[in-house]
Design a protein around this motif. Structure first.
Motif, PDB file in Angstrom:
ATOM      1  N   THR A 145       0.809  -1.219   0.000  1.00 23.94           N
ATOM      2  CA  THR A 145       0.000   0.000   0.000  1.00 23.94           C
ATOM      3  C   THR A 145       0.838   1.263   0.000  1.00 23.94           C
ATOM      4  O   THR A 145       0.338   2.323  -0.369  1.00 23.94           O
ATOM      5  N   THR A 146       2.042   1.160   0.423  1.00 25.56           N
ATOM      6  CA  THR A 146       2.873   2.359   0.460  1.00 25.56           C
ATOM      7  C   THR A 146       3.400   2.614  -0.938  1.00 25.56           C
ATOM      8  O   THR A 146       4.074   1.796  -1.533  1.00 25.56           O
ATOM      9  N   ASP A 147       3.052   3.811  -1.480  1.00 26.26           N
ATOM     10  CA  ASP A 147       3.517   4.202  -2.812  1.00 26.26           C
ATOM     11  C   ASP A 147       4.784   5.012  -2.625  1.00 26.26           C
ATOM     12  O   ASP A 147       4.801   5.977  -1.860  1.00 26.26           O
ATOM     13  N   PRO A 148       5.864   4.653  -3.291  1.00 27.26           N
ATOM     14  CA  PRO A 148       7.097   5.423  -3.097  1.00 27.26           C
ATOM     15  C   PRO A 148       6.969   6.867  -3.560  1.00 27.26           C
ATOM     16  O   PRO A 148       7.618   7.762  -3.029  1.00 27.26           O
ATOM     17  N   ASP A 149       6.056   7.148  -4.546  1.00 30.17           N
ATOM     18  CA  ASP A 149       5.878   8.531  -5.010  1.00 30.17           C
ATOM     19  C   ASP A 149       5.011   9.336  -4.055  1.00 30.17           C
ATOM     20  O   ASP A 149       5.028  10.570  -4.089  1.00 30.17           O
ATOM     21  N   ALA A 150       4.241   8.673  -3.198  1.00 32.03           N
ATOM     22  CA  ALA A 150       3.349   9.380  -2.284  1.00 32.03           C
ATOM     23  C   ALA A 150       4.140  10.148  -1.239  1.00 32.03           C
ATOM     24  O   ALA A 150       3.675  11.156  -0.723  1.00 32.03           O
ATOM     25  N   ALA A 151       5.306   9.707  -0.934  1.00 38.22           N
ATOM     26  CA  ALA A 151       6.106  10.381   0.078  1.00 38.22           C
ATOM     27  C   ALA A 151       6.642  11.708  -0.457  1.00 38.22           C
ATOM     28  O   ALA A 151       6.821  12.657   0.297  1.00 38.22           O
ATOM     29  N   ALA A 152       6.877  11.831  -1.764  1.00 38.35           N
ATOM     30  CA  ALA A 152       7.403  13.068  -2.340  1.00 38.35           C
ATOM     31  C   ALA A 152       6.245  14.049  -2.551  1.00 38.35           C
ATOM     32  O   ALA A 152       5.124  13.640  -2.855  1.00 38.35           O
ATOM     33  N   PRO A 153       6.467  15.348  -2.416  1.00 37.63           N
ATOM     34  CA  PRO A 153       5.377  16.319  -2.631  1.00 37.63           C
ATOM     35  C   PRO A 153       4.975  16.336  -4.105  1.00 37.63           C
ATOM     36  O   PRO A 153       5.809  16.303  -4.998  1.00 37.63           O
ATOM     37  N   ARG A 154       3.645  16.371  -4.334  1.00 42.47           N
ATOM     38  CA  ARG A 154       3.133  16.399  -5.712  1.00 42.47           C
ATOM     39  C   ARG A 154       3.253  17.820  -6.275  1.00 42.47           C
ATOM     40  O   ARG A 154       2.987  18.789  -5.552  1.00 42.47           O
ATOM     41  N   PRO A 155       3.567  17.876  -7.539  1.00 36.97           N
ATOM     42  CA  PRO A 155       3.608  19.218  -8.119  1.00 36.97           C
ATOM     43  C   PRO A 155       2.174  19.751  -8.307  1.00 36.97           C
ATOM     44  O   PRO A 155       1.237  18.982  -8.501  1.00 36.97           O
ATOM     45  N   GLY A 156       2.004  21.020  -8.228  1.00 38.36           N
ATOM     46  CA  GLY A 156       0.684  21.634  -8.403  1.00 38.36           C
ATOM     47  C   GLY A 156       0.222  21.516  -9.860  1.00 38.36           C
ATOM     48  O   GLY A 156       0.988  21.110 -10.733  1.00 38.36           O
ATOM     49  N   PRO A 157      -1.030  21.871 -10.119  1.00 39.30           N
ATOM     50  CA  PRO A 157      -1.533  21.794 -11.496  1.00 39.30           C
ATOM     51  C   PRO A 157      -0.797  22.782 -12.408  1.00 39.30           C
ATOM     52  O   PRO A 157      -0.327  23.818 -11.964  1.00 39.30           O
ATOM     53  N   ALA A 158      -0.691  22.426 -13.631  1.00 40.36           N
ATOM     54  CA  ALA A 158      -0.002  23.294 -14.584  1.00 40.36           C
ATOM     55  C   ALA A 158      -0.812  24.572 -14.782  1.00 40.36           C
ATOM     56  O   ALA A 158      -2.024  24.532 -14.959  1.00 40.36           O
ATOM     57  N   ARG A 159      -0.194  25.699 -14.741  1.00 36.33           N
ATOM     58  CA  ARG A 159      -0.881  26.996 -14.892  1.00 36.33           C
ATOM     59  C   ARG A 159      -0.806  27.390 -16.361  1.00 36.33           C
ATOM     60  O   ARG A 159       0.247  27.763 -16.869  1.00 36.33           O
ATOM     61  N   THR A 160      -1.918  27.268 -17.005  1.00 38.63           N
ATOM     62  CA  THR A 160      -1.970  27.607 -18.430  1.00 38.63           C
ATOM     63  C   THR A 160      -2.555  28.998 -18.670  1.00 38.63           C
ATOM     64  O   THR A 160      -2.322  29.608 -19.683  1.00 38.63           O
ATOM     65  N   ARG A 161      -3.332  29.484 -17.710  1.00 34.79           N
ATOM     66  CA  ARG A 161      -3.946  30.821 -17.851  1.00 34.79           C
ATOM     67  C   ARG A 161      -2.974  31.858 -17.381  1.00 34.79           C
ATOM     68  O   ARG A 161      -2.246  31.669 -16.422  1.00 34.79           O
ATOM     69  N   LYS A 162      -3.075  32.961 -18.013  1.00 36.04           N
ATOM     70  CA  LYS A 162      -2.221  34.078 -17.617  1.00 36.04           C
ATOM     71  C   LYS A 162      -3.053  35.040 -16.754  1.00 36.04           C
ATOM     72  O   LYS A 162      -4.225  35.247 -17.023  1.00 36.04           O
ATOM     73  N   PRO A 163      -2.477  35.616 -15.769  1.00 37.32           N
ATOM     74  CA  PRO A 163      -3.240  36.568 -14.948  1.00 37.32           C
ATOM     75  C   PRO A 163      -3.632  37.793 -15.766  1.00 37.32           C
ATOM     76  O   PRO A 163      -2.954  38.151 -16.728  1.00 37.32           O
ATOM     77  N   PRO A 164      -4.748  38.425 -15.408  1.00 34.97           N
ATOM     78  CA  PRO A 164      -5.182  39.626 -16.147  1.00 34.97           C
ATOM     79  C   PRO A 164      -4.136  40.733 -16.036  1.00 34.97           C
ATOM     80  O   PRO A 164      -3.496  40.870 -15.015  1.00 34.97           O
ATOM     81  N   ALA A 165      -4.002  41.423 -17.084  1.00 35.77           N
ATOM     82  CA  ALA A 165      -3.023  42.519 -17.085  1.00 35.77           C
ATOM     83  C   ALA A 165      -3.572  43.688 -16.285  1.00 35.77           C
ATOM     84  O   ALA A 165      -4.700  44.114 -16.442  1.00 35.77           O
ATOM     85  N   ALA A 166      -2.836  44.222 -15.542  1.00 36.85           N
ATOM     86  CA  ALA A 166      -3.313  45.325 -14.730  1.00 36.85           C
ATOM     87  C   ALA A 166      -3.017  46.660 -15.296  1.00 36.85           C
ATOM     88  O   ALA A 166      -2.269  47.038 -16.031  1.00 36.85           O
TER      89      ALA A 166
END
Length: 166
Positions: A145-166
């Motif tokens: 049950t122990t996944d060796p990848d579970a111990a490492a922090p998962r990367p966040g979702p890929a950011r495809t949107r750009k923030p609005p220009a201010a």
């Protein structure tokens, strides 16, 4: 007990004990009368004789000798006795009696422990073996049950949107 005071030896008198004086005299006489090439008493033999005369007797030598003789006699007697048919029968009977006594004692102990509501040795061995099997299967489950990848922090979702220009 009175102690003797040391005195300087008188001239012409030897400090050696009488027997050692005799050996010394014999040595001197043989050397005096020896011709070149004659075989006379060796100095090593004289020193060994003198050492034998001056060393005190070993009190345990008699005991060691008697023990050695006793061992020889016992080994001889035992070797002859063990070859006989009677000896084999007696040893077989003794080992059978010992085995019966151990079985009887085991039964008595099991009944006594059961009366005291305590586990016997065989019950403890069974529980120990069962616990070892449970621990082994638990270790297998944990490993699966122990996944060796579970111990490492998962990367966040890929950011495809750009923030609005201010």
């Amino acid at each position: 007990m009175a102690t003797r005071r040391w005195r300087r030896p008188q001239p012409g008198r030897s400090r050696l004990p009488p027997r050692a004086r005799r050996v010394s005299t014999i040595r001197n006489q043989t050397r005096r009368h020896a011709r070149p090439g004659d075989r006379c008493l060796d100095d090593l033999h004289l020193h060994a004789d003198y050492a034998a005369m001056t060393t005190p007797p070993d009190p345990a030598a008699f005991f060691r000798q008697m023990l050695g003789e006793w061992e020889k006699m016992a080994n001889g007697f035992g070797g002859e006795a063990m070859k006989s048919e009677e000896w084999a029968r007696a040893m077989h009977g003794a080992s059978a009696a010992t085995t019966n006594m151990q079985a009887t004692l085991k039964g008595v102990m099991e009944r006594a422990l059961a009366a005291a509501n305590m586990p016997s040795r065989t019950e403890l061995e069974d529980v120990s073996a069962r616990l070892a099997r449970i621990e082994a299967s638990l270790a297998r489950i944990e490993a699966a049950t122990t996944d060796p990848d579970a111990a490492a922090p998962r990367p966040g979702p890929a950011r495809t949107r750009k923030p609005p220009a201010a």
